[in-house]
Design a protein around this motif. Structure first.
Motif, PDB file in Angstrom:
ATOM      1  N   ASP A  33       0.831  -1.203   0.000  1.00 42.76           N
ATOM      2  CA  ASP A  33       0.000   0.000   0.000  1.00 42.76           C
ATOM      3  C   ASP A  33       0.866   1.253   0.000  1.00 42.76           C
ATOM      4  O   ASP A  33       0.617   2.208  -0.742  1.00 42.76           O
ATOM      5  N   ILE A  34       1.896   1.236   0.829  1.00 46.03           N
ATOM      6  CA  ILE A  34       2.798   2.387   0.901  1.00 46.03           C
ATOM      7  C   ILE A  34       3.507   2.588  -0.429  1.00 46.03           C
ATOM      8  O   ILE A  34       3.639   3.717  -0.916  1.00 46.03           O
ATOM      9  N   ALA A  35       3.958   1.499  -1.053  1.00 45.26           N
ATOM     10  CA  ALA A  35       4.638   1.595  -2.348  1.00 45.26           C
ATOM     11  C   ALA A  35       3.705   2.151  -3.421  1.00 45.26           C
ATOM     12  O   ALA A  35       4.127   2.961  -4.258  1.00 45.26           O
ATOM     13  N   ASN A  36       2.437   1.740  -3.402  1.00 50.69           N
ATOM     14  CA  ASN A  36       1.475   2.258  -4.376  1.00 50.69           C
ATOM     15  C   ASN A  36       1.274   3.762  -4.209  1.00 50.69           C
ATOM     16  O   ASN A  36       1.239   4.506  -5.187  1.00 50.69           O
ATOM     17  N   HIS A  37       1.155   4.195  -2.969  1.00 50.32           N
ATOM     18  CA  HIS A  37       0.994   5.629  -2.721  1.00 50.32           C
ATOM     19  C   HIS A  37       2.247   6.393  -3.130  1.00 50.32           C
ATOM     20  O   HIS A  37       2.166   7.485  -3.687  1.00 50.32           O
ATOM     21  N   GLN A  38       3.404   5.809  -2.871  1.00 50.47           N
ATOM     22  CA  GLN A  38       4.656   6.456  -3.237  1.00 50.47           C
ATOM     23  C   GLN A  38       4.776   6.581  -4.759  1.00 50.47           C
ATOM     24  O   GLN A  38       5.208   7.614  -5.269  1.00 50.47           O
ATOM     25  N   ASP A  39       4.365   5.546  -5.491  1.00 49.11           N
ATOM     26  CA  ASP A  39       4.378   5.606  -6.955  1.00 49.11           C
ATOM     27  C   ASP A  39       3.468   6.718  -7.458  1.00 49.11           C
ATOM     28  O   ASP A  39       3.812   7.453  -8.382  1.00 49.11           O
ATOM     29  N   GLY A  40       2.293   6.841  -6.844  1.00 49.07           N
ATOM     30  CA  GLY A  40       1.377   7.908  -7.233  1.00 49.07           C
ATOM     31  C   GLY A  40       1.950   9.280  -6.944  1.00 49.07           C
ATOM     32  O   GLY A  40       1.818  10.212  -7.754  1.00 49.07           O
ATOM     33  N   ASP A  41       2.612   9.430  -5.796  1.00 48.30           N
ATOM     34  CA  ASP A  41       3.241  10.704  -5.460  1.00 48.30           C
ATOM     35  C   ASP A  41       4.358  11.038  -6.438  1.00 48.30           C
ATOM     36  O   ASP A  41       4.520  12.193  -6.849  1.00 48.30           O
ATOM     37  N   ALA A  43       4.590  10.055  -9.559  1.00 45.62           N
ATOM     38  CA  ALA A  43       3.979  10.411 -10.840  1.00 45.62           C
ATOM     39  C   ALA A  43       3.442  11.842 -10.792  1.00 45.62           C
ATOM     40  O   ALA A  43       3.612  12.610 -11.756  1.00 45.62           O
ATOM     41  N   SER A  44       2.836  12.214  -9.687  1.00 43.26           N
ATOM     42  CA  SER A  44       2.337  13.588  -9.543  1.00 43.26           C
ATOM     43  C   SER A  44       3.479  14.583  -9.576  1.00 43.26           C
ATOM     44  O   SER A  44       3.366  15.663 -10.171  1.00 43.26           O
ATOM     45  N   ALA A  45       4.603  14.239  -8.951  1.00 44.44           N
ATOM     46  CA  ALA A  45       5.762  15.130  -8.949  1.00 44.44           C
ATOM     47  C   ALA A  45       6.300  15.314 -10.362  1.00 44.44           C
ATOM     48  O   ALA A  45       6.692  16.429 -10.742  1.00 44.44           O
ATOM     49  N   MET A  46       6.303  14.249 -11.159  1.00 48.74           N
ATOM     50  CA  MET A  46       6.779  14.360 -12.539  1.00 48.74           C
ATOM     51  C   MET A  46       5.867  15.272 -13.353  1.00 48.74           C
ATOM     52  O   MET A  46       6.337  16.100 -14.145  1.00 48.74           O
ATOM     53  N   LEU A  47       4.559  15.130 -13.163  1.00 50.12           N
ATOM     54  CA  LEU A  47       3.620  15.994 -13.875  1.00 50.12           C
ATOM     55  C   LEU A  47       3.786  17.447 -13.450  1.00 50.12           C
ATOM     56  O   LEU A  47       3.764  18.354 -14.291  1.00 50.12           O
ATOM     57  N   ASP A  48       3.968  17.679 -12.156  1.00 54.64           N
ATOM     58  CA  ASP A  48       4.181  19.040 -11.673  1.00 54.64           C
ATOM     59  C   ASP A  48       5.448  19.641 -12.270  1.00 54.64           C
ATOM     60  O   ASP A  48       5.482  20.820 -12.631  1.00 54.64           O
ATOM     61  N   SER A  49       6.506  18.834 -12.394  1.00 58.66           N
ATOM     62  CA  SER A  49       7.749  19.309 -12.994  1.00 58.66           C
ATOM     63  C   SER A  49       7.546  19.683 -14.459  1.00 58.66           C
ATOM     64  O   SER A  49       8.054  20.702 -14.929  1.00 58.66           O
ATOM     65  N   ALA A  50       6.787  18.856 -15.174  1.00 61.16           N
ATOM     66  CA  ALA A  50       6.524  19.146 -16.585  1.00 61.16           C
ATOM     67  C   ALA A  50       5.702  20.419 -16.731  1.00 61.16           C
ATOM     68  O   ALA A  50       5.977  21.249 -17.608  1.00 61.16           O
TER      69      ALA A  50
END
Length: 76
Positions: A33-41, A43-50
């Motif tokens: 569960d923690i790994a899934n949330h971390q993956d989502g975070d 991905a969000s960070a990459m989108l924010d960077s773009a």
């Protein structure tokens, strides 16, 4: 989020942690569960960077980051 102030007598013999968490849900959380949330975070960070890079326009944001790091005496 509302802030609730509490006073805790640390000298008292029956001091127990006070908080508003669902202990059962916390205990049931798995490493997956923690790994899934971390993956989502991530991905969000990459989108924010773009999004930031697009807003920055022609000026390269990485160049500005390197300049700023140089001004701070950091090796970037």
């Amino acid at each position: 989020m509302k802030t609730i102030r509490t006073k805790i007598d640390v000298q008292g013999p029956n001091v127990s942690p006070i908080g508003h968490i669902d202990v059962k849900r916390v205990d049931a959380t798995t490493e997956a569960d923690i790994a899934n949330h971390q993956d989502g975070d991530d991905a969000s960070a990459m989108l924010d960077s773009a999004k930031f890079a697009r807003r920055a326009g022609d000026d390269d944001p990485l160049d500005r980051m390197a300049e700023h790091a140089g001004e701070l005496g950091l090796d970037y």
